[in-house]
Write an enzyme that holds these catalytic residues in place. Structure first.
Site, PDB file in Angstrom:
ATOM      1  N   HIS A 184       2.708  -1.510  -1.658  1.00 20.86           N
ATOM      2  CA  HIS A 184       3.356  -0.498  -0.819  1.00 20.86           C
ATOM      3  C   HIS A 184       4.510   0.178  -1.566  1.00 20.86           C
ATOM      4  O   HIS A 184       4.671   1.403  -1.533  1.00 20.86           O
ATOM      5  CB  HIS A 184       3.862  -1.194   0.452  1.00 20.86           C
ATOM      6  CG  HIS A 184       4.397  -0.275   1.496  1.00 20.86           C
ATOM      7  ND1 HIS A 184       5.023  -0.727   2.635  1.00 20.86           N
ATOM      8  CD2 HIS A 184       4.405   1.079   1.608  1.00 20.86           C
ATOM      9  CE1 HIS A 184       5.388   0.281   3.379  1.00 20.86           C
ATOM     10  NE2 HIS A 184       5.027   1.402   2.779  1.00 20.86           N
ATOM     11  N   GLU A 229       3.219   2.452  -4.164  1.00 19.18           N
ATOM     12  CA  GLU A 229       2.722   3.687  -3.513  1.00 19.18           C
ATOM     13  C   GLU A 229       3.860   4.686  -3.307  1.00 19.18           C
ATOM     14  O   GLU A 229       3.723   5.878  -3.575  1.00 19.18           O
ATOM     15  CB  GLU A 229       2.080   3.326  -2.167  1.00 19.18           C
ATOM     16  CG  GLU A 229       1.633   4.525  -1.352  1.00 19.18           C
ATOM     17  CD  GLU A 229       2.167   4.499   0.067  1.00 19.18           C
ATOM     18  OE1 GLU A 229       2.970   5.397   0.417  1.00 19.18           O
ATOM     19  OE2 GLU A 229       1.800   3.586   0.824  1.00 19.18           O
ATOM     20  N   HIS A 230       5.009   4.207  -2.826  1.00 18.76           N
ATOM     21  CA  HIS A 230       6.178   5.087  -2.670  1.00 18.76           C
ATOM     22  C   HIS A 230       6.676   5.592  -4.018  1.00 18.76           C
ATOM     23  O   HIS A 230       7.037   6.769  -4.170  1.00 18.76           O
ATOM     24  CB  HIS A 230       7.314   4.309  -1.996  1.00 18.76           C
ATOM     25  CG  HIS A 230       7.220   4.227  -0.507  1.00 18.76           C
ATOM     26  ND1 HIS A 230       8.207   4.696   0.330  1.00 18.76           N
ATOM     27  CD2 HIS A 230       6.258   3.732   0.308  1.00 18.76           C
ATOM     28  CE1 HIS A 230       7.872   4.479   1.584  1.00 18.76           C
ATOM     29  NE2 HIS A 230       6.678   3.886   1.604  1.00 18.76           N
ATOM     30  N   GLU A 277      13.298   2.790  -3.511  1.00 16.06           N
ATOM     31  CA  GLU A 277      12.117   2.750  -2.648  1.00 16.06           C
ATOM     32  C   GLU A 277      11.768   1.337  -2.187  1.00 16.06           C
ATOM     33  O   GLU A 277      11.177   1.173  -1.117  1.00 16.06           O
ATOM     34  CB  GLU A 277      10.919   3.368  -3.380  1.00 16.06           C
ATOM     35  CG  GLU A 277      11.091   4.835  -3.691  1.00 16.06           C
ATOM     36  CD  GLU A 277      11.297   5.682  -2.452  1.00 16.06           C
ATOM     37  OE1 GLU A 277      10.591   5.460  -1.449  1.00 16.06           O
ATOM     38  OE2 GLU A 277      12.181   6.569  -2.476  1.00 16.06           O
ATOM     39  N   GLU A 318      11.693  -0.059   6.253  1.00 11.76           N
ATOM     40  CA  GLU A 318      10.464   0.325   6.964  1.00 11.76           C
ATOM     41  C   GLU A 318       9.781  -0.917   7.518  1.00 11.76           C
ATOM     42  O   GLU A 318       9.370  -0.959   8.691  1.00 11.76           O
ATOM     43  CB  GLU A 318       9.519   1.069   6.028  1.00 11.76           C
ATOM     44  CG  GLU A 318       8.196   1.440   6.673  1.00 11.76           C
ATOM     45  CD  GLU A 318       7.173   1.995   5.704  1.00 11.76           C
ATOM     46  OE1 GLU A 318       6.002   2.124   6.113  1.00 11.76           O
ATOM     47  OE2 GLU A 318       7.521   2.294   4.547  1.00 11.76           O
TER      48      GLU A 318
END
Length: 974
Positions: free
Chosen positions: A67, A70-71, A145, A167
């Site tokens: 994840h 990905e950011h 991130e 998040e």
């Protein structure tokens, strides 16, 4: 150009070519020989072109590395060395989709656009990002991130910060998300699915920069990639670009990314996990029970489709036998479940919420008894056909809302392609559908139940139990852990963290240079369509009922929406209008019991849906039109049955079955409890506007106020069921009359007559009460609530009405939304503040709201909103950047609409009195927006922020620590 199987073109060899009639496409499968990249092209005449590159990325821990990567790849690359090229694309491209997505075993980077030049630009930026990212050289990207230690000075408190970290703290604040994670953890203890690819906040800080870089180096290679193209793409030119710019720079290599299957269990697993609830929150009826199965393989086309149907058959409708058995037995308050197909080994879950841990044995017993009974006695033909019809309708309609079709097809392809099977396996569904239909006469679903549920040991009971004070304990534990860690650091180590914190903030606060920004390719304003699309709408009258007709090609489907004016309902009874929307279709009618009704709806329609909403007039939030909306869709050939059912539900539903009323009220409340925190952004935005806006006040009665209404109803439910039934009967009688009905119909002109000839079967079942409006007088107050939950992050909102301050609506406010969301708020709230995001919305009515979501901060975010006017007064960007903001705004305005969406948007414009001239004027004002226009909005924002209307949902500790900001603190659960 013409391709022949086996030929090599621009380094690509064509492996296979076939027609896929189900998606109206010619499929071509290629391999890039030098790099090993796979490529699938679905060629058709859709101008909404889609590109994506996907990598198989199975995690080996729960640090969230997949994840975070990905950011991070989207934070600058070789050709585009900006801090965040992704944001620049969002601001300034004509994209119809632009995002990246982390799944349990893959990471996808899809883009879509209807503009050829823009489409190429998007591809270029994304390919450079994934193959040549700056994250490998710049450790501050992981810090921003992913996660980092933050320390301002020697005496300060050491904390964790990072976008993905916060998040996932937000994700893990919802019990349903925790349950999803725990189910996979228990079912897959020995393979990749047992880890949280998104990242567990307690584990994310274990990720090192070396592991971060190694993950990219291992998996982000063309040999591990799946490239997808869809639409009317110039394939020769595109293959040449892919080869020349990217793929020929790599040599094919073996990549160990295969997903090893989990071995089946010798006996079922049984695990219990806690989840956090507020300190003083009661724990009764707060347990989630689940029974979960691993069911076959993703590469089995028949079971892949059949289990989607079986989930619907067993759990998704009031007629669903498993749902009904559990509800009848009083096992919890709501029953649901799902088939999770995007895994090598798909799973099937049966879940009860609003339960108690003591219900567990009875829950499992009833599930097995019911399933065994279905196998022994057989599933009724009508029930099975209804679920098959429902699935078939969705397949044929191919309506994915605002998402491009190509993206939905891409995801479906990956459900087999990723596991080394034919990428078209699940797209070419006709043979599979035919086999399932033929199997209905051979007890097909019964055989599935026996093999995959009753005789399957690869299963797990996963129970989620509420634990008051757990969030506070975890927060204190983390605080102590960080304090101990800080105490063990040398002065040099502390100085290093302080320096890194300052350097990261300096990086975040330093804008990209004009030269750097100029490398992002940009379409020109001349590429924009200056004329607003005219949505088809004709005013007609049928049987003295006003009808809005939208003549559009719909592929033999009629979209029929009934909009009943609700202004004759007394103000005190408005909550019952929302409760009525929850009841319809789930209670008996004079012709069918609720189970038979559900079957009839699934057999003859593509679904009937009920909601309540107030449409504001275009210039005032004081003038609004509340509607009870019934939305439906059906094949033209099924219109007679669909219209009859619409009339039956609206005109002849019964509310006398007290047992059923109790079940639906408890189910609805349970649904709200599990989804409340997930809906935090919507709740706080509507709540803050309801402090001063009549239309927002009406709509908010269906949100948090409705949940609070349900809580009150349930306190003395047994003693109130007669009263509730009578109220629902009264409200339905007032609403469902021909006198206050507006019909919206979307289909082709030649099908209108068929609709008209059958309409009496609907209207003949409605009442004839004369329409008399009630004047609603709401009380308004600056409540400024702090909505306290056990959540780990906040949703922070601030709102006002600018028209009441003497300002007017202008199209440039849409440009300002783009500027704030992807510049000012992005930098201050997300990049510097560590929240998942921030936004601002401005409506024609004058209502405006600022908001943040999954935000670790509270007071600091309100300060950011208050300083917006200062930012705008000094707003000074180049003409190129201003053009970018305009293009980005227009791309959102011009998102492709399905026929259903076109009809509904045209109807909304009609009710709100928004003319084509108004729409064109807004568009012209957007294109004409200048720097000075934006600067001149500063006074409006300043006035609005000084009204100081705020609402925050978040962690109890955080809200109490800032209690001086609020007029009222509200415990969100009983």
């Amino acid at each position: 150009m013409n391709f022949n199987s086996g030929n090599k073109v621009h380094g690509f060899r064509l492996l296979d070519e076939q027609t896929v009639a189900e998606v109206n496409s010619q499929a071509k499968l290629f391999e890039h020989e030098k790099s090993g990249a796979r490529l699938l092209f679905l060629e058709n005449d859709d101008d909404n072109k889609v590109f994506s590159v996907t990598f198989r990325t199975p995690p080996t821990d729960s640090t969230g590395v997949a994840h975070i990567v990905e950011h991070s790849v989207l934070c600058g690359s070789r050709k585009f060395p900006l801090k965040e090229p992704f944001v620049e694309l969002v601001k300034g491209s004509l994209n119809t989709f632009l995002n990246a997505m982390t799944f349990p075993d893959k990471t996808m980077y899809p883009v879509a656009s209807r503009n050829e030049k823009d489409f190429r630009n998007l591809m270029d930026v994304y390919l450079d990002a994934v193959f040549f990212p700056n994250m490998l050289q710049d450790p501050e990207i992981l810090m921003q991130e992913g996660w980092h230690h933050e320390l301002e000075d020697m005496d300060g408190e050491l904390t964790y910060k990072g976008v993905v970290y916060n998040e996932m703290k937000g994700v893990f604040s919802s019990p349903d998300a925790i349950l999803d994670h725990k189910i996979l953890e228990v079912l897959f203890p020995d393979n990749t699915y047992g880890f949280e690819s998104g990242g567990d906040p307690e584990v994310i800080p274990e990720l090192t920069h070396q592991q971060f870089c190694e993950f990219h180096s291992k998996y982000y290679h063309p040999s591990n990639s799946y490239i997808f193209l869809y639409g009317n793409v110039d394939i020769d030119n595109t293959l040449q670009f892919l080869d020349g710019e990217y793929l020929n720079k790599f040599d094919k290599q073996p990549i160990q990314s295969d997903i090893q299957p989990q071995q089946s269990f010798a006996k079922p697993a049984d695990k219990v996990f806690p989840y956090a609830v507020s300190t003083n929150e009661p724990t009764e009826d707060k347990t989630l029970l689940s029974l979960n199965f691993v069911v076959g393989c993703a590469n089995n086309a028949q079971s892949y489709l059949a289990f989607q149907m079986l989930a619907h058959l067993l759990l998704d409708t009031p007629a669903a036998p498993l749902k009904k058995a559990l509800i009848d037995a009083g096992i919890g308050k709501e029953v649901f479940g799902y088939f999770t197909e995007s895994l090598l080994q798909p799973t099937f879950s049966i879940i009860v919420s609003g339960a108690n841990q003591s219900n567990k044995e009875e829950f499992v017993k009833i599930v097995y008894q019911t399933l065994q009974q279905l196998v022994t006695e057989g599933i009724t033909t009508r029930l099975a056909e209804a679920s098959v019809n429902s699935a078939e309708f969705k397949l044929r309609e191919a309506n994915y809302g605002g998402r491009p079709k190509g993206l939905a097809y891409n995801i479906k392809c990956m459900d087999s392609w990723l596991y080394d099977a034919d990428p078209l396996l699940h797209l070419a569904y006709e043979p599979t559908l035919a086999k399932i239909k033929a199997g209905l006469n051979e007890h097909y679903f019964e055989a599935l139940i026996k093999e995959y549920f009753l005789d399957n040991l690869h299963q797990a009971i996963v129970t989620l139990v509420p634990q008051p004070g757990m969030a506070e304990e975890k927060a204190e534990e983390l605080k102590s852990q960080l304090a101990r860690y800080k105490a063990g650091l040398t002065e040099a180590q502390l100085t290093k963290i302080i320096k890194q914190t300052k350097q990261l903030k300096q990086r975040q606060e330093t804008p990209d240079t004009e030269e750097a920004l100029a490398v992002i390719p940009l379409v020109k304003l001349s590429n924009l369509e200056r004329k607003a699309e005219v949505l088809p709408i004709e005013e007609r009258v049928v049987q003295n009922i006003p009808l809005l007709f939208h003549p559009i090609f719909t592929n033999q489907i009629a979209y029929v929406n009934l909009l009943f004016d609700t202004r004759q309902v007394p103000q005190a009874d408005i909550p019952y209008v929302h409760l009525l929307a929850e009841m319809l279709g789930k209670v008996d009618t004079d012709k069918n019991d609720y189970g038979e009704l559900a079957n009839e709806i699934n057999l003859h329609t593509g679904g009937i849906y009920y909601d309540v909403l107030a449409y504001a007039d275009k210039v005032s939030d004081d003038v609004y039109y509340p509607k009870f909306r019934i939305r439906s869709k059906a094949l033209i050939g099924k219109l007679p049955q669909a219209l009859q059912l619409l009339g039956e539900v609206a005109g002849n539903s019964s509310f006398s079955d007290k047992k059923r009323l109790r079940e639906i009220i408890q189910q609805t409340k349970a649904n709200w409890e599990t989804s409340l925190f997930r809906r935090g952004q919507q709740i706080v935005a509507s709540r803050v506007l309801s402090y001063f806006s009549p239309v927002a006040k009406y709509n908010e009665i269906g949100l948090l106020s409705f949940y609070q209404f349900l809580i009150e109803l349930e306190k003395n439910l047994s003693g109130r069921l007669d009263e509730i039934g009578a109220k629902l009967e009264q409200v339905a009688r007032l609403i469902f009359n021909k006198d206050n009905l507006l019909i919206s119909l979307t289909c082709e002109e030649e099908e209108f007559q068929q609709f008209q000839s059958q309409l009496q079967s609907l209207t003949g079942q409605l009442g004839n009460l004369p329409f008399k409006t009630v004047d609603y007088q709401f009380d308004f107050a600056q409540v400024n609530e702090g909505l306290m939950t056990s959540g780990k992050v906040q949703y922070v909102s601030k709102g006002a009405n600018f028209r009441r301050q003497g300002f007017e609506y202008h199209g440039s406010l849409k440009v300002l939304e783009t500027i704030l969301r992807y510049d000012y708020l992005w930098n201050r709230i997300r990049v510097q503040g560590g929240a998942y995001g921030g936004f601002a919305q401005f409506e024609r009515t004058g209502n405006m709201v600022f908001g943040s979501y999954r935000d670790p901060n509270l007071k600091e975010s309100l300060t950011v909103y208050d300083e917006t006017a200062t930012f705008l007064r000094s707003f000074d960007v180049s003409d190129r950047e201003m053009t970018k903001y305009i293009i980005g705004t227009m791309s959102q305005l011009d998102s492709p609409l399905t026929p259903q969406m076109k009809g509904e948007r045209a109807t909304m414009y009609y009710i709100r009195n928004i003319s084509q001239n108004d729409i064109q004027q807004e568009r012209d004002e957007i294109v004409a927006t200048k720097r000075e226009t934006i600067q001149n909005i500063a006074d409006m924002i300043d006035h609005a922020m000084k009204q100081n209307y705020i609402c925050v949902m978040g962690g109890e500790q955080k809200i109490k620590a800032n209690k001086e900001l609020f007029g009222r603190l509200v415990a969100m659960f009983e």
